[in-house]
Scaffold this motif. Sequence first.
Motif, PDB file in Angstrom:
ATOM      1  N   VAL A  57     -29.126 -14.558   6.703  1.00 17.84           N
ATOM      2  CA  VAL A  57     -27.809 -14.399   6.108  1.00 17.84           C
ATOM      3  C   VAL A  57     -27.585 -12.935   5.763  1.00 17.84           C
ATOM      4  N   PHE A  58     -26.352 -12.470   5.897  1.00 23.71           N
ATOM      5  CA  PHE A  58     -25.956 -11.138   5.449  1.00 23.71           C
ATOM      6  C   PHE A  58     -25.350 -11.256   4.057  1.00 23.71           C
ATOM      7  N   SER A  59     -25.578 -10.259   3.229  1.00 22.89           N
ATOM      8  CA  SER A  59     -25.001 -10.236   1.888  1.00 22.89           C
ATOM      9  C   SER A  59     -24.542  -8.813   1.583  1.00 22.89           C
ATOM     10  N   GLY A  60     -23.583  -8.706   0.655  1.00 21.50           N
ATOM     11  CA  GLY A  60     -23.135  -7.386   0.218  1.00 21.50           C
ATOM     12  C   GLY A  60     -22.220  -6.687   1.195  1.00 21.50           C
ATOM     13  N   LEU A  61     -21.526  -7.426   2.051  1.00 14.65           N
ATOM     14  CA  LEU A  61     -20.614  -6.803   3.006  1.00 14.65           C
ATOM     15  C   LEU A  61     -19.275  -6.433   2.384  1.00 14.65           C
ATOM     16  N   GLU A  62     -18.982  -7.007   1.210  1.00 22.16           N
ATOM     17  CA  GLU A  62     -17.702  -6.721   0.571  1.00 22.16           C
ATOM     18  C   GLU A  62     -17.715  -5.311  -0.026  1.00 22.16           C
ATOM     19  N   ALA A  65     -20.059  -3.570  -3.169  1.00 20.68           N
ATOM     20  CA  ALA A  65     -21.286  -4.324  -3.437  1.00 20.68           C
ATOM     21  C   ALA A  65     -22.342  -3.390  -4.016  1.00 20.68           C
ATOM     22  N   PRO A  66     -22.987  -3.762  -5.123  1.00 24.42           N
ATOM     23  CA  PRO A  66     -23.888  -2.833  -5.815  1.00 24.42           C
ATOM     24  C   PRO A  66     -25.078  -2.365  -4.989  1.00 24.42           C
ATOM     25  N   ASP A  67     -25.636  -3.247  -4.168  1.00 25.85           N
ATOM     26  CA  ASP A  67     -26.815  -2.884  -3.375  1.00 25.85           C
ATOM     27  C   ASP A  67     -26.476  -2.563  -1.931  1.00 25.85           C
ATOM     28  N   GLY A  68     -25.179  -2.610  -1.582  1.00 29.93           N
ATOM     29  CA  GLY A  68     -24.811  -2.377  -0.197  1.00 29.93           C
ATOM     30  C   GLY A  68     -25.181  -3.568   0.664  1.00 29.93           C
ATOM     31  N   PRO A  69     -24.834  -3.539   1.944  1.00 28.79           N
ATOM     32  CA  PRO A  69     -25.151  -4.659   2.839  1.00 28.79           C
ATOM     33  C   PRO A  69     -26.655  -4.844   3.010  1.00 28.79           C
ATOM     34  N   ALA A 110     -26.266 -13.764  -6.199  1.00 28.96           N
ATOM     35  CA  ALA A 110     -25.336 -13.913  -5.083  1.00 28.96           C
ATOM     36  C   ALA A 110     -26.089 -14.090  -3.763  1.00 28.96           C
ATOM     37  N   GLU A 111     -27.176 -13.359  -3.599  1.00 32.52           N
ATOM     38  CA  GLU A 111     -27.971 -13.487  -2.383  1.00 32.52           C
ATOM     39  C   GLU A 111     -28.630 -14.851  -2.294  1.00 32.52           C
TER      40      GLU A 111
END
Length: 232
Positions: A57-62, A65-69, A110-111
């Motif tokens: 899964v990808f996370s932080g694409l918005e 996002a604090p940690d980046g993608p 969130a992740e």
Amino acid sequence: MSVTAVVRPTGDGTVPVPGQLVEAAPGACVLRFPLPPSLPIPLYVAAPETVRLVTWVFSGLEAGAPDGPVCLLALEADSAALRDGVSVATHFRDLALRPEPAPADAMSAAERALLARALLSSGAAGLAPLGRLFGLVEAAVIALPVAEDAPDLADGDHGWSLGGTAIPHGLLFRARAGWGCARVAGARLRFGRHPRQHLTLEPVWGAAPEGLPERCFALHAHGFTALTIGAP
């Protein structure tokens, strides 16, 4: 071919990407790493050959996002097997990763929520590894909502029955004895105004499918459904 030979810098100057390796249980872990700008889609683990990709899964694409993608890889593997590096085949090119041990809280809430949805949608082959990875996503699974029009799960003389005609390949449930997962080995459909299916279940891990559970999820090849418990 050795693992070291696979993950060393390639001819185009690629350097292994550092990643965080979170061990969920013996034989199961999650590899978290910064997502390259090319957004490579993971296909399978090229090396070591003993490692299997369960889901990703990808996370932080918005924006913001604090940690980046980042990318999360759920893997069937002992952490020791990944010590020398991992090579992941993607739609773009092989991606070399350099895992370092990390605590479970390296993954944000969130992740974990995204990973929970991916694991519940990982198909029949994902039922067994779900049990070993479940500790990382249990809170996220508990938080998943039940739709008002969700199918219902009922308990009868001959086991559980499920409303509707969409036959799942497995059920994830929480009983008094704890969480459990069962494979749907067969379904006997009753058609009519309110179609229903009587399920034949084979336990995979955890609690046995006995009595009406507190929560239950029907697992399908490309998704899942949180069920209503008892008559709707």
